[in-house]
Design a protein around this motif. Structure first.
Motif, PDB file in Angstrom:
ATOM      1  N   PRO A   8      10.409   3.891  -3.737  1.00 14.58           N
ATOM      2  CA  PRO A   8      11.149   5.154  -3.822  1.00 14.58           C
ATOM      3  C   PRO A   8      12.270   5.208  -2.787  1.00 14.58           C
ATOM      4  N   ARG A   9      13.094   6.227  -2.803  1.00 10.36           N
ATOM      5  CA  ARG A   9      14.134   6.406  -1.790  1.00 10.36           C
ATOM      6  C   ARG A   9      13.537   6.943  -0.500  1.00 10.36           C
ATOM      7  N   THR A  15      -1.372   8.041   8.337  1.00 15.65           N
ATOM      8  CA  THR A  15      -1.927   6.841   8.979  1.00 15.65           C
ATOM      9  C   THR A  15      -3.142   6.340   8.195  1.00 15.65           C
ATOM     10  N   GLY A  16      -3.150   5.043   7.913  1.00 18.29           N
ATOM     11  CA  GLY A  16      -4.231   4.453   7.138  1.00 18.29           C
ATOM     12  C   GLY A  16      -3.980   4.433   5.640  1.00 18.29           C
ATOM     13  N   GLY A  17      -2.922   5.051   5.215  1.00 19.98           N
ATOM     14  CA  GLY A  17      -2.618   5.110   3.792  1.00 19.98           C
ATOM     15  C   GLY A  17      -2.064   3.793   3.261  1.00 19.98           C
ATOM     16  N   ASN A  18      -2.069   3.654   1.935  1.00 21.12           N
ATOM     17  CA  ASN A  18      -1.493   2.486   1.269  1.00 21.12           C
ATOM     18  C   ASN A  18      -0.123   2.838   0.711  1.00 21.12           C
ATOM     19  N   VAL A  19       0.823   1.927   0.926  1.00 17.23           N
ATOM     20  CA  VAL A  19       2.176   2.158   0.444  1.00 17.23           C
ATOM     21  C   VAL A  19       2.692   0.883  -0.203  1.00 17.23           C
ATOM     22  N   THR A  20       3.366   1.037  -1.330  1.00 20.21           N
ATOM     23  CA  THR A  20       4.056  -0.086  -1.959  1.00 20.21           C
ATOM     24  C   THR A  20       5.518   0.273  -2.149  1.00 20.21           C
ATOM     25  N   LEU A  21       6.375  -0.562  -1.592  1.00 17.01           N
ATOM     26  CA  LEU A  21       7.813  -0.409  -1.781  1.00 17.01           C
ATOM     27  C   LEU A  21       8.270  -1.439  -2.802  1.00 17.01           C
ATOM     28  N   SER A  22       9.120  -0.991  -3.713  1.00 18.91           N
ATOM     29  CA  SER A  22       9.542  -1.860  -4.806  1.00 18.91           C
ATOM     30  C   SER A  22      11.011  -2.214  -4.699  1.00 18.91           C
ATOM     31  N   PRO A  61       6.154  -9.847  10.616  1.00 20.21           N
ATOM     32  CA  PRO A  61       5.313  -9.727   9.424  1.00 20.21           C
ATOM     33  C   PRO A  61       4.025  -8.925   9.599  1.00 20.21           C
ATOM     34  N   ASP A  62       3.631  -8.676  10.853  1.00 16.48           N
ATOM     35  CA  ASP A  62       2.325  -8.060  11.094  1.00 16.48           C
ATOM     36  C   ASP A  62       2.238  -6.681  10.443  1.00 16.48           C
ATOM     37  N   GLY A  63       1.163  -6.487   9.675  1.00 16.12           N
ATOM     38  CA  GLY A  63       0.929  -5.213   9.010  1.00 16.12           C
ATOM     39  C   GLY A  63       1.564  -5.109   7.642  1.00 16.12           C
ATOM     40  N   TYR A  64       2.245  -6.162   7.222  1.00 19.57           N
ATOM     41  CA  TYR A  64       2.927  -6.157   5.922  1.00 19.57           C
ATOM     42  C   TYR A  64       2.467  -7.331   5.067  1.00 19.57           C
ATOM     43  N   LYS A  65       2.341  -7.061   3.781  1.00 18.09           N
ATOM     44  CA  LYS A  65       2.190  -8.116   2.802  1.00 18.09           C
ATOM     45  C   LYS A  65       3.332  -7.982   1.804  1.00 18.09           C
ATOM     46  N   ALA A  66       3.630  -9.075   1.128  1.00 22.70           N
ATOM     47  CA  ALA A  66       4.679  -9.024   0.125  1.00 22.70           C
ATOM     48  C   ALA A  66       4.281  -9.890  -1.048  1.00 22.70           C
ATOM     49  N   LEU A  78       2.077  -2.078   2.409  1.00 27.12           N
ATOM     50  CA  LEU A  78       1.498  -1.666   3.673  1.00 27.12           C
ATOM     51  C   LEU A  78       0.110  -1.135   3.339  1.00 27.12           C
ATOM     52  N   GLU A  79      -0.916  -1.882   3.672  1.00 35.94           N
ATOM     53  CA  GLU A  79      -2.259  -1.519   3.229  1.00 35.94           C
ATOM     54  C   GLU A  79      -2.958  -0.523   4.158  1.00 35.94           C
TER      55      GLU A  79
END
Lengths: 113, 106
Positions: A8-9, A15-22, A61-66, A78-79
């Motif tokens: 999203p924009r 804190t602790g939530g899951n986020v996916t950026l596309s 990269p810490d805290g991020y997956k792609a 961001l898990e």
């Protein structure tokens, strides 16, 4: 004109939530990148990819997956989001040749409360 | 770790003045690109300059590989030139400087 679309924009999570950026590019580019931009630090590379299924580790990269699911699509995950991940995130793409123009998306502003 | 340093960090000009922005690299490189960004906006590529001098409109970039530096000259600045200018080392892993914030006053 080459295009890179981020969604999203804006995103607010806790804190602790899951986020996916596309990120989607329609340029037939091989290379795609995820950056975060913070005052005083400039643009910092999180992850990048040479093509579908490929993933390379960036500088922060810490805290991020792609994941690069297709030539067009690159996701940043961001898990367990933390406040330190509050930032402006940019996706970019370019072709094989480093002399080619790098195209950026409009950015996603993420706030982690 | 590859590093890119930019100077000055900020610059204020009167309209029509010229600006000179500097970029230095921790390694020898012939893959330098300059970008422009409005506050909170997307980055837009201005110039790719591997070596020597390249010009695009009012922008002139000079890259000296053996000195590990590149410069961006903006002539006859306009209010709409205000924003942040970033240089980057364009290898397989892109590395950006922290930018020069330019404000052009009327």
């Amino acid at each position: 004109e080459a295009a890179v679309t981020q969604s999203p924009r804006n995103k607010v999570t806790v804190t602790g939530g899951n986020v996916t950026l596309s990120c989607r590019q329609t340029n037939s580019h091989n290379y795609m990148y995820w950056y975060r931009q913070d005052t005083g630090h400039g643009l910092r590379l999180i992850h990048y990819s040479y093509g579908a299924g490929n993933l390379q580790i960036g500088d922060v990269p810490d805290g991020y997956k792609a994941t690069r699911t297709t030539q067009e699509d690159f996701f940043l995950l961001l898990e367990l989001a933390s406040p330190s991940q509050t930032s402006l995130y940019f996706c970019a793409s370019r072709g094989r040749d480093s002399a080619e123009t790098l195209y950026f998306g409009s950015g996603t502003r993420l706030t982690v409360l | 770790e590859q590093q890119v340093q930019q100077s000055p960090a900020s610059l204020v000009l009167q309209e029509a003045e010229n600006a000179e922005l500097q970029c230095s690299f921790s390694i020898f490189t012939n893959q330098v690109q300059w970008f422009y960004q409005r506050p909170g906006g997307r980055l837009v590529s201005l110039l790719y300059n591997p070596s020597g001098t390249k010009q695009s409109g009012r922008l002139t970039s000079t890259t000296v590989i053996k000195e590990r530096r590149s410069s961006l000259h903006i002539s006859s600045s306009q209010i709409t030139d205000s924003g942040t200018y970033l240089c980057a080392f364009m290898g397989y892993k892109l590395t950006f400087g922290t930018g020069t914030s330019l404000l052009v006053d009327p």
